[in-house]
Each structure stands twice: as structure tokens, then as C-alpha cells.
Design an enzyme around this catalytic site. Structure first.
Site, PDB file in Angstrom:
ATOM      1  N   LYS A  20       0.417 -37.559  25.703  1.00 46.79           N
ATOM      2  CA  LYS A  20      -0.440 -38.755  25.287  1.00 46.79           C
ATOM      3  C   LYS A  20      -1.513 -39.076  26.074  1.00 46.79           C
ATOM      4  CE  LYS A  20       3.199 -41.911  25.656  1.00 46.79           C
ATOM      5  NZ  LYS A  20       4.008 -41.015  26.177  1.00 46.79           N
ATOM      6  N   ARG A  95       5.797 -49.971  22.745  1.00 46.44           N
ATOM      7  CA  ARG A  95       7.025 -48.917  22.954  1.00 46.44           C
ATOM      8  C   ARG A  95       8.383 -49.659  22.416  1.00 46.44           C
ATOM      9  NH1 ARG A  95       5.106 -46.250  27.725  1.00 46.44           N
ATOM     10  NH2 ARG A  95       6.258 -44.696  28.669  1.00 46.44           N
ATOM     11  N   ARG A 134       4.184 -31.649  36.976  1.00 47.23           N
ATOM     12  CA  ARG A 134       2.624 -32.098  36.698  1.00 47.23           C
ATOM     13  C   ARG A 134       2.291 -32.731  38.003  1.00 47.23           C
ATOM     14  NH1 ARG A 134       3.046 -36.631  31.969  1.00 47.23           N
ATOM     15  NH2 ARG A 134       4.117 -38.218  33.350  1.00 47.23           N
ATOM     16  N   ARG A 168       3.091 -38.450  40.407  1.00 41.45           N
ATOM     17  CA  ARG A 168       3.708 -39.962  39.964  1.00 41.45           C
ATOM     18  C   ARG A 168       4.898 -40.274  40.410  1.00 41.45           C
ATOM     19  NH1 ARG A 168       2.892 -40.983  33.918  1.00 41.45           N
ATOM     20  NH2 ARG A 168       4.575 -42.096  33.989  1.00 41.45           N
ATOM     21  N   ARG A 179      14.016 -41.746  31.212  1.00 39.55           N
ATOM     22  CA  ARG A 179      12.847 -42.285  30.426  1.00 39.55           C
ATOM     23  C   ARG A 179      12.816 -41.781  29.072  1.00 39.55           C
ATOM     24  NH1 ARG A 179       8.507 -40.377  34.264  1.00 39.55           N
ATOM     25  NH2 ARG A 179       6.912 -40.524  32.722  1.00 39.55           N
TER      26      ARG A 179
HETATM   27  P1  AMP Z   1       3.785 -43.928  30.835  1.00 40.44           P
HETATM   28  O1  AMP Z   1       2.694 -43.902  31.833  1.00 40.44           O
HETATM   29  O2  AMP Z   1       3.203 -44.502  29.508  1.00 40.44           O
HETATM   30  O3  AMP Z   1       4.756 -42.876  30.967  1.00 40.44           O
HETATM   31  O4  AMP Z   1       4.818 -45.377  31.592  1.00 40.44           O
HETATM   32  C1  AMP Z   1       5.304 -45.368  32.499  1.00 40.44           C
HETATM   33  C2  AMP Z   1       6.247 -46.414  32.690  1.00 40.44           C
HETATM   34  O5  AMP Z   1       5.790 -47.792  32.892  1.00 40.44           O
HETATM   35  C3  AMP Z   1       7.562 -46.435  31.659  1.00 40.44           C
HETATM   36  O6  AMP Z   1       8.440 -45.556  31.733  1.00 40.44           O
HETATM   37  C4  AMP Z   1       7.796 -47.760  31.551  1.00 40.44           C
HETATM   38  O7  AMP Z   1       8.809 -48.181  32.820  1.00 40.44           O
HETATM   39  C5  AMP Z   1       6.599 -48.578  31.962  1.00 40.44           C
HETATM   40  N1  AMP Z   1       5.885 -48.965  30.534  1.00 40.44           N
HETATM   41  C6  AMP Z   1       4.797 -48.283  30.148  1.00 40.44           C
HETATM   42  N2  AMP Z   1       4.364 -49.025  29.148  1.00 40.44           N
HETATM   43  C7  AMP Z   1       5.139 -49.713  28.723  1.00 40.44           C
HETATM   44  C8  AMP Z   1       5.344 -50.746  27.619  1.00 40.44           C
HETATM   45  N3  AMP Z   1       4.437 -50.721  26.464  1.00 40.44           N
HETATM   46  N4  AMP Z   1       6.638 -51.625  27.740  1.00 40.44           N
HETATM   47  C9  AMP Z   1       7.187 -51.342  28.626  1.00 40.44           C
HETATM   48  N5  AMP Z   1       7.290 -50.789  29.684  1.00 40.44           N
HETATM   49  C10 AMP Z   1       6.265 -50.011  29.644  1.00 40.44           C
END
Ligand code: AMP
Length: 222
Positions: A20, A95, A134, A168, A179
Site C-alpha cells: 500500500k 481499518r 524491508r 520500522r 498484524r
Molecule cells: P501501517 O504503517 O499502515 O502498517 O500501520 C502501522 C500500525 O499503525 C498498525 O499496525 C496499527 O497499529 C497502527 N495503525 C495504522 N493505521 C491505523 C488505523 N487506521 N486504525 C488503527 N490503527 C492504525
């Protein structure tokens, strides 16, 4: 291409590590519309050292989602800015179903329309391999991978020539598994919500970055 068919208000969905962020950055560069990643916004808060940041870090570290209200308020701030008028790409939001219904309301209140929700489909085994390998340039955030995308010159970022790289903090095997579980249990149910509204398009995310990007280009019409 008929201009009316070009879509600019875009949500990218898919499992963690499904591409994404990468595809959102490509769209941002090509179309010049903002890319908003709730994950990036939340990680920024964790670096601030605030009490909220510490709470967020603990949730992210354990592969949990942050409370809906927090994600919704981050997006509301973006929708209130002028930058979104020419279109936008949401990456990682919504989400959950409450986030999806809140987004629908927030957009309606601002006379905006979601035009397409693209689910990038990638099987779990590939997701795990992608995530644990990554890393990114510490200066410009260009993404690399131990196996699939090494810098052209060893130790030097292709984009900005930086020499520092970071991973990360939530890209560990244990966190990825958690996740993924969360994604299948809590986020996948959002897909039928968009299917019912005729907004969902699924794209096979297993090819190269360019192959996936071409498929997305066809879906959005530009
Ligand atoms: P991402 O960078 O999109 O993989 O997000 C990393 C982490 O941020 C996720 O595993 C969640 O813990 C948190 N997170 C990101 N976006 C959301 C969202 N829309 N709602 C809740 N938690 C989020």
C-alpha cells in the site's frame, strides 16, 4: 481516456506489507495528490516522546490497532485542509468498520466522494517475507528489501545518496504475525462494506512493483 472516469479520491487497502505504502507513494508522485498514511502519522507521534506517543508505540509494538477515535481524528484534520481538494490517497485507513462509516460521514459532511477502494491482495507467506526483509533510507524514506530491492550501489540510497538505513520498529516476525491476524479478523470485514457500495476493486499484488502499479493505473483510469 474520458476524464470523468479518472478517479482521484482513493483508499488503498490490503494486508500489512502488501505494498500500500509503495503504491501510494507512486500515485502521489504521478498524480500530485496527497498520500496520507495513518501508520506514518502514528509513528511520527511515537517519536515525539509524548505520553500519547508512548501509548501508541505499545499498541503498534504488539500488532494492535490504535483506538478508532484517534485514527478518525487524524483523517478529519487532513480532510479539513485545502490539499485534499484535487484528490487524495488514504493508506491504512479505514481499518475497521466504525472507521469506514466515520469516513463516509466525514466525506458526506464535506461534499466529498470516495471514488474507489483498491484492495491489494497478497498471501500471508509473501507478506511475512516482504516485511521482515524491508528497510528504508533514514533520510528520504525510500524503501528497500534485503532480497527483492537492494540499493544499486551497496550502502547508498538510490534516491538521495543517503548512507543511513532504518527498519520500522514493528517489522519483526512476531509483530507481523499479529498484524496479519488483526487484518484478517478486523480489517477484512471492511471489504464487503465497500463491495456493497460498488467501490471495491481487487488487484493482484504479487507481481513486481511496476506490474502492480500498472494494474492500479488501469483501475483509476490515469
Ligand atoms: P501501517 O504503517 O499502515 O502498517 O500501520 C502501522 C500500525 O499503525 C498498525 O499496525 C496499527 O497499529 C497502527 N495503525 C495504522 N493505521 C491505523 C488505523 N487506521 N486504525 C488503527 N490503527 C492504525
Amino acid at each position: 481516456m474520458d476524464e470523468k472516469k479518472q478517479k482521484c479520491n482513493i483508499v488503498l487497502m490490503g494486508p500489512p506489507g502488501g505494498g500500500k505504502g509503495t503504491q501510494a507513494r507512486i500515485l502521489h508522485e504521478r498524480l500530485g495528490i496527497p498520500h496520507w498514511s495513518t501508520g506514518e502519522m502514528l509513528r511520527k507521534e511515537t517519536l515525539s516522546g509524548s505520553e500519547l506517543g508512548l501509548q501508541i508505540k505499545e499498541l503498534i509494538d504488539n500488532g494492535n490497532l490504535v483506538p478508532d477515535d484517534l485514527g478518525i481524528s487524524l483523517i478529519a484534520q487532513k480532510l479539513d485542509g485545502e490539499k485534499c481538494l484535487r484528490g487524495f490517497i488514504f493508506d491504512g485507513f479505514p481499518r475497521t468498520l466504525p472507521q469506514a462509516t466515520a469516513l463516509e460521514k466525514m466525506m458526506r459532511d464535506r461534499n466529498l466522494n470516495l471514488e474507489v477502494v483498491i484492495e491489494i491482495q497478497v498471501p500471508d507467506e509473501s507478506v511475512i517475507e516482504r516485511i521482515v526483509g524491508r528497510y528504508m533510507c533514514a533520510k528520504c524514506s525510500a524503501m528497500y528489501h534485503n532480497k527483492f530491492k537492494k540499493p544499486l550501489n551497496f550502502g547508498r540510497c538510490d534516491s538521495c545518496q543517503g548512507t543511513d538505513f532504518v527498519r520500522r520498529f514493528d517489522d519483526t516476525y512476531e509483530t507481523v504475525v499479529s498484524r496479519l491476524r488483526k487484518y484478517r479478523a478486523v480489517t477484512s470485514p471492511v471489504l464487503p462494506y465497500y463491495e456493497e457500495r460498488g467501490l471495491l476493486v481487487c488487484v493482484d499484488g504479487t507481481g513486481t512493483i511496476d506490474m502492480v502499479s500498472e494494474k492500479i493505473k488501469k483501475v483509476i483510469g490515469h
